[in-house]
Motif scaffolding. Sequence first.
Motif, PDB file in Angstrom:
ATOM      1  N   ASP A   1       0.613  12.019   4.693  1.00  0.00           N
ATOM      2  CA  ASP A   1      -0.682  12.519   5.140  1.00  0.00           C
ATOM      3  C   ASP A   1      -0.966  11.961   6.532  1.00  0.00           C
ATOM      4  OD1 ASP A   1      -3.645  12.455   5.530  1.00  0.00           O
ATOM      5  OD2 ASP A   1      -3.684  13.243   3.487  1.00  0.00           O
TER       6      ASP A   1
ATOM      7  N   THR B   1       0.231   0.717  12.870  1.00  0.00           N
ATOM      8  CA  THR B   1      -0.029   2.121  13.204  1.00  0.00           C
ATOM      9  C   THR B   1       1.247   2.820  13.649  1.00  0.00           C
ATOM     10  OG1 THR B   1      -2.324   1.675  13.814  1.00  0.00           O
ATOM     11  CG2 THR B   1      -1.321   3.658  14.739  1.00  0.00           C
TER      12      THR B   1
ATOM     13  N   ARG C   1      -4.565   5.537   9.736  1.00  0.00           N
ATOM     14  CA  ARG C   1      -5.950   5.045   9.707  1.00  0.00           C
ATOM     15  C   ARG C   1      -6.210   4.216   8.456  1.00  0.00           C
ATOM     16  NH1 ARG C   1      -9.626   6.865   7.192  1.00  0.00           N
ATOM     17  NH2 ARG C   1     -11.746   7.351   7.407  1.00  0.00           N
ATOM     18  N   ILE C   2      -5.733   4.689   7.331  1.00  0.00           N
ATOM     19  CA  ILE C   2      -5.892   3.957   6.073  1.00  0.00           C
ATOM     20  C   ILE C   2      -5.162   2.608   6.153  1.00  0.00           C
ATOM     21  CG2 ILE C   2      -5.284   3.988   3.613  1.00  0.00           C
ATOM     22  CD1 ILE C   2      -5.777   7.101   3.826  1.00  0.00           C
ATOM     23  N   ALA C   3      -3.987   2.610   6.769  1.00  0.00           N
ATOM     24  CA  ALA C   3      -3.239   1.357   6.942  1.00  0.00           C
ATOM     25  C   ALA C   3      -4.020   0.367   7.808  1.00  0.00           C
ATOM     26  CB  ALA C   3      -1.874   1.653   7.559  1.00  0.00           C
ATOM     27  N   ARG C   4      -4.650   0.862   8.884  1.00  0.00           N
ATOM     28  CA  ARG C   4      -5.428  -0.034   9.760  1.00  0.00           C
ATOM     29  C   ARG C   4      -6.618  -0.644   9.029  1.00  0.00           C
ATOM     30  NH1 ARG C   4      -4.405   4.080  13.414  1.00  0.00           N
ATOM     31  NH2 ARG C   4      -6.484   4.970  13.163  1.00  0.00           N
ATOM     32  N   VAL C   5      -7.338   0.170   8.263  1.00  0.00           N
ATOM     33  CA  VAL C   5      -8.502  -0.326   7.522  1.00  0.00           C
ATOM     34  C   VAL C   5      -8.063  -1.393   6.512  1.00  0.00           C
ATOM     35  CG1 VAL C   5     -10.275   0.341   5.840  1.00  0.00           C
ATOM     36  CG2 VAL C   5      -9.869   1.770   7.850  1.00  0.00           C
ATOM     37  N   THR C   6      -6.992  -1.117   5.821  1.00  0.00           N
ATOM     38  CA  THR C   6      -6.460  -2.081   4.848  1.00  0.00           C
ATOM     39  C   THR C   6      -6.025  -3.363   5.546  1.00  0.00           C
ATOM     40  OG1 THR C   6      -5.730  -0.258   3.435  1.00  0.00           O
ATOM     41  CG2 THR C   6      -4.704  -2.422   3.069  1.00  0.00           C
TER      42      THR C   6
ATOM     43  N   LEU D   1       1.375   5.042   0.583  1.00  0.00           N
ATOM     44  CA  LEU D   1       0.732   6.052   1.429  1.00  0.00           C
ATOM     45  C   LEU D   1       1.348   7.417   1.175  1.00  0.00           C
ATOM     46  CD1 LEU D   1       0.811   3.935   4.684  1.00  0.00           C
ATOM     47  CD2 LEU D   1      -1.257   4.591   3.443  1.00  0.00           C
TER      48      LEU D   1
ATOM     49  N   LEU E   1       0.852  -1.184   0.000  1.00  0.00           N
ATOM     50  CA  LEU E   1       0.000   0.000   0.000  1.00  0.00           C
ATOM     51  C   LEU E   1       0.886   1.231   0.000  1.00  0.00           C
ATOM     52  CD1 LEU E   1      -2.841   1.317   0.312  1.00  0.00           C
ATOM     53  CD2 LEU E   1      -2.500   1.112   2.802  1.00  0.00           C
TER      54      LEU E   1
ATOM     55  N   ARG F   1      -3.566  11.004   7.803  1.00  0.00           N
ATOM     56  CA  ARG F   1      -4.584   9.946   7.765  1.00  0.00           C
ATOM     57  C   ARG F   1      -4.013   8.591   7.347  1.00  0.00           C
ATOM     58  NH1 ARG F   1      -8.307  13.841   4.231  1.00  0.00           N
ATOM     59  NH2 ARG F   1      -6.228  14.068   3.378  1.00  0.00           N
ATOM     60  N   GLY F   2      -2.721   8.534   7.048  1.00  0.00           N
ATOM     61  CA  GLY F   2      -2.090   7.311   6.572  1.00  0.00           C
ATOM     62  C   GLY F   2      -2.219   6.138   7.536  1.00  0.00           C
TER      63      GLY F   2
END
Length: 153
Positions: free
Chosen positions: A24, A56, A29-34, A21, A19, A26-27
Amino acid sequence: MVTVSPSECEAVPTWAYVLQLPHDPRGARIARVTLRAVLAGHGMVQLQDSAELLATELVTNAYRHSTGPATLRLRGLGRSRLRVSVWDANPHIPPPFDKRSGSIHLPASASVEAEGGRGLFLVCHYAETWGGYPLGGSPSGGGGKLLWCEVGG
């Protein structure tokens, strides 16, 4: 040259996801969702809590100490082991990743006034193994570093 028979590959499933990134906040959070989606898809939800913490902290470290994008890589190692690694453009290997896995003594606690410095020590505490190394080449053509850790179920 090392060869692997098809039956050996089927016995120990491995997979990898990468992924990219942007720089940012928000990176993480995006990593956790992924990460949640990947672990659910591979039937490894038992690793979710530990793996989320590890990813995280590594992604946050890349955001805070680098000025460019980062790359998160998730790799399944067998049926119940995960390697999480994060590349960023800053070549400096921070403590405690500048030491060999298992060769550090983790502090009992950080200063209450400290604004940082706990994240990578948490990674070393919760991961089974971890490490870091500088890179001579990267996805963007430069150097940087890779910090990684593994967790198993």
